[in-house]
Design a protein around this motif. Sequence first.
Motif, short mmCIF file in Angstrom:
data_model
loop_
_atom_site.label_atom_id
_atom_site.label_comp_id
_atom_site.label_asym_id
_atom_site.label_seq_id
_atom_site.Cartn_x
_atom_site.Cartn_y
_atom_site.Cartn_z
N ARG A 111 37.37 35.29 36.68
CA ARG A 111 37.65 35.94 35.37
C ARG A 111 37.50 37.34 35.07
O ARG A 111 37.06 37.96 36.07
CB ARG A 111 36.53 35.28 34.43
N ASN A 112 38.31 37.79 34.13
CA ASN A 112 38.23 39.22 33.68
C ASN A 112 38.98 40.16 34.58
O ASN A 112 38.44 41.13 35.03
CB ASN A 112 36.84 39.62 33.28
N PHE A 113 39.90 39.65 35.25
CA PHE A 113 40.66 40.45 36.15
C PHE A 113 40.87 41.84 35.67
O PHE A 113 41.16 42.79 36.34
CB PHE A 113 42.03 39.91 36.75
N GLU A 114 41.49 41.65 34.28
CA GLU A 114 42.14 42.96 33.78
C GLU A 114 41.04 44.03 33.39
O GLU A 114 41.25 45.16 33.29
CB GLU A 114 42.55 42.64 32.24
N ARG A 115 39.81 43.68 33.51
CA ARG A 115 38.78 44.79 33.48
C ARG A 115 38.29 45.47 34.90
O ARG A 115 37.46 46.25 34.84
CB ARG A 115 37.48 44.10 32.93
N TYR A 116 38.81 44.83 35.84
CA TYR A 116 38.40 45.40 37.22
C TYR A 116 39.28 46.64 37.61
O TYR A 116 40.50 46.67 37.41
CB TYR A 116 38.60 44.31 38.25
N ALA A 117 38.74 47.59 38.32
CA ALA A 117 39.29 48.59 39.11
C ALA A 117 39.86 47.99 40.35
O ALA A 117 38.95 47.07 40.96
CB ALA A 117 38.52 49.80 39.21
N LEU A 118 40.86 48.25 40.80
CA LEU A 118 41.30 47.61 42.15
C LEU A 118 41.97 48.79 43.11
O LEU A 118 42.15 49.90 42.72
CB LEU A 118 42.57 46.65 41.70
N ALA A 119 41.28 48.55 44.42
CA ALA A 119 41.61 49.62 45.43
C ALA A 119 42.27 49.00 46.61
O ALA A 119 41.92 47.86 47.01
CB ALA A 119 40.40 50.30 45.67
N VAL A 147 34.70 38.04 41.19
CA VAL A 147 36.22 37.81 41.75
C VAL A 147 36.23 37.73 43.22
O VAL A 147 35.61 38.27 43.94
CB VAL A 147 37.01 38.85 40.83
N GLN A 148 37.23 36.88 43.42
CA GLN A 148 37.60 36.46 44.78
C GLN A 148 38.81 37.10 45.15
O GLN A 148 39.86 36.84 44.50
CB GLN A 148 37.72 34.96 45.22
N LEU A 149 39.35 37.73 46.11
CA LEU A 149 40.28 38.48 46.54
C LEU A 149 40.93 37.93 47.65
O LEU A 149 40.04 37.51 48.67
CB LEU A 149 40.03 39.93 46.57
N GLN A 150 42.33 37.94 47.55
CA GLN A 150 43.12 37.47 49.14
C GLN A 150 44.18 38.47 49.10
O GLN A 150 45.06 38.57 48.25
CB GLN A 150 43.50 36.12 48.85
N ALA A 151 44.33 39.23 50.20
CA ALA A 151 45.36 40.12 50.70
C ALA A 151 46.39 39.44 51.62
O ALA A 151 45.85 38.53 52.55
CB ALA A 151 44.67 41.49 51.31
N CYS A 152 47.55 39.82 51.60
CA CYS A 152 48.30 39.06 52.26
C CYS A 152 49.71 40.04 52.25
O CYS A 152 49.82 41.05 51.46
CB CYS A 152 48.76 37.80 51.98
N GLY A 153 50.73 39.81 53.16
CA GLY A 153 52.00 40.78 53.21
C GLY A 153 52.01 41.50 54.50
O GLY A 153 53.18 42.16 54.40
N GLY A 154 51.00 41.78 55.17
CA GLY A 154 51.22 42.51 56.68
C GLY A 154 52.22 42.01 57.48
O GLY A 154 52.53 40.66 57.17
N GLY A 155 52.47 42.85 58.41
CA GLY A 155 53.44 42.52 59.60
C GLY A 155 53.89 43.68 60.46
O GLY A 155 53.25 44.49 60.35
N LEU A 156 54.65 43.23 61.35
CA LEU A 156 55.26 44.36 62.26
C LEU A 156 56.70 44.95 61.63
O LEU A 156 57.57 44.29 61.29
CB LEU A 156 55.53 43.80 63.36
N VAL A 157 56.46 46.09 61.37
CA VAL A 157 57.72 46.94 60.83
C VAL A 157 58.07 48.07 61.59
O VAL A 157 57.15 48.44 62.51
CB VAL A 157 57.63 47.21 59.38
N ASP A 186 32.02 46.07 45.53
CA ASP A 186 31.10 45.04 45.69
C ASP A 186 32.10 43.88 46.25
O ASP A 186 31.64 43.06 46.77
CB ASP A 186 30.42 44.59 44.66
N ASN A 187 33.39 43.89 45.76
CA ASN A 187 34.34 42.47 46.19
C ASN A 187 35.38 43.06 47.05
O ASN A 187 36.09 44.04 46.70
CB ASN A 187 34.97 42.00 44.60
N TRP A 188 35.49 42.18 48.07
CA TRP A 188 36.66 42.32 49.05
C TRP A 188 37.25 41.26 49.34
O TRP A 188 36.74 40.25 49.65
CB TRP A 188 35.79 43.03 50.46
N GLY A 189 38.60 41.41 49.83
CA GLY A 189 39.33 40.37 50.30
C GLY A 189 39.23 40.52 51.99
O GLY A 189 38.70 41.54 52.43
N GLN A 190 39.82 39.55 52.47
CA GLN A 190 40.21 39.54 53.99
C GLN A 190 41.20 40.63 54.06
O GLN A 190 41.95 40.91 53.35
CB GLN A 190 40.16 38.29 54.79
N GLY A 191 41.25 41.10 55.38
CA GLY A 191 42.25 42.12 55.60
C GLY A 191 43.41 41.52 56.05
O GLY A 191 43.53 40.23 56.52
N THR A 192 44.55 42.15 56.07
CA THR A 192 46.02 41.83 56.56
C THR A 192 46.42 43.18 57.34
O THR A 192 46.44 44.36 56.91
CB THR A 192 46.77 41.64 55.40
#
Length: 122
Positions: free
Chosen positions: A26-34, A1-11, A110-116
């Motif tokens: 595939r199989n996103f529903e089977r993954y634990a996410l953190a 699975v490939q991940l992409q994080a977004c939504g960060g900013g200055l608040v 094992d699977n990481w997105g880029q940071g935001t």
Amino acid sequence: VQLQACGGGLVQPGDSLRLSCAASGRNFERYALAWFRQSPGKEREFVAAINYRSNTWYSDAVKGRFTISRDNAKNTAPLQMNSLKPEDTAVYYCAADFRLQIPVRASKFDNWGQGTLVTVSS
């Protein structure tokens, strides 16, 4: 699975922000996410996690302020952050793995997105 994080900013302190983690594959529903975060000079720390049953876990630092959820139809795992504090400033990363081990540790994913980047400052 490939991940992409977004939504960060200055608040400002006390504001809210919603991060999104979009997944492809595939199989996103089977993954634990953190979600993890990392500040300069510090180790990557656990923020929140959700398993395939939508059970959730939070670090003490964010419990009661942050909410993790998942939308299996859209392959996303948002992180709603309320009552933000300056100490929440960090780069936030989303991660996925088939197995969620408690306590939740970055080394187990094992699977990481880029940071935001989230910056909380007045």
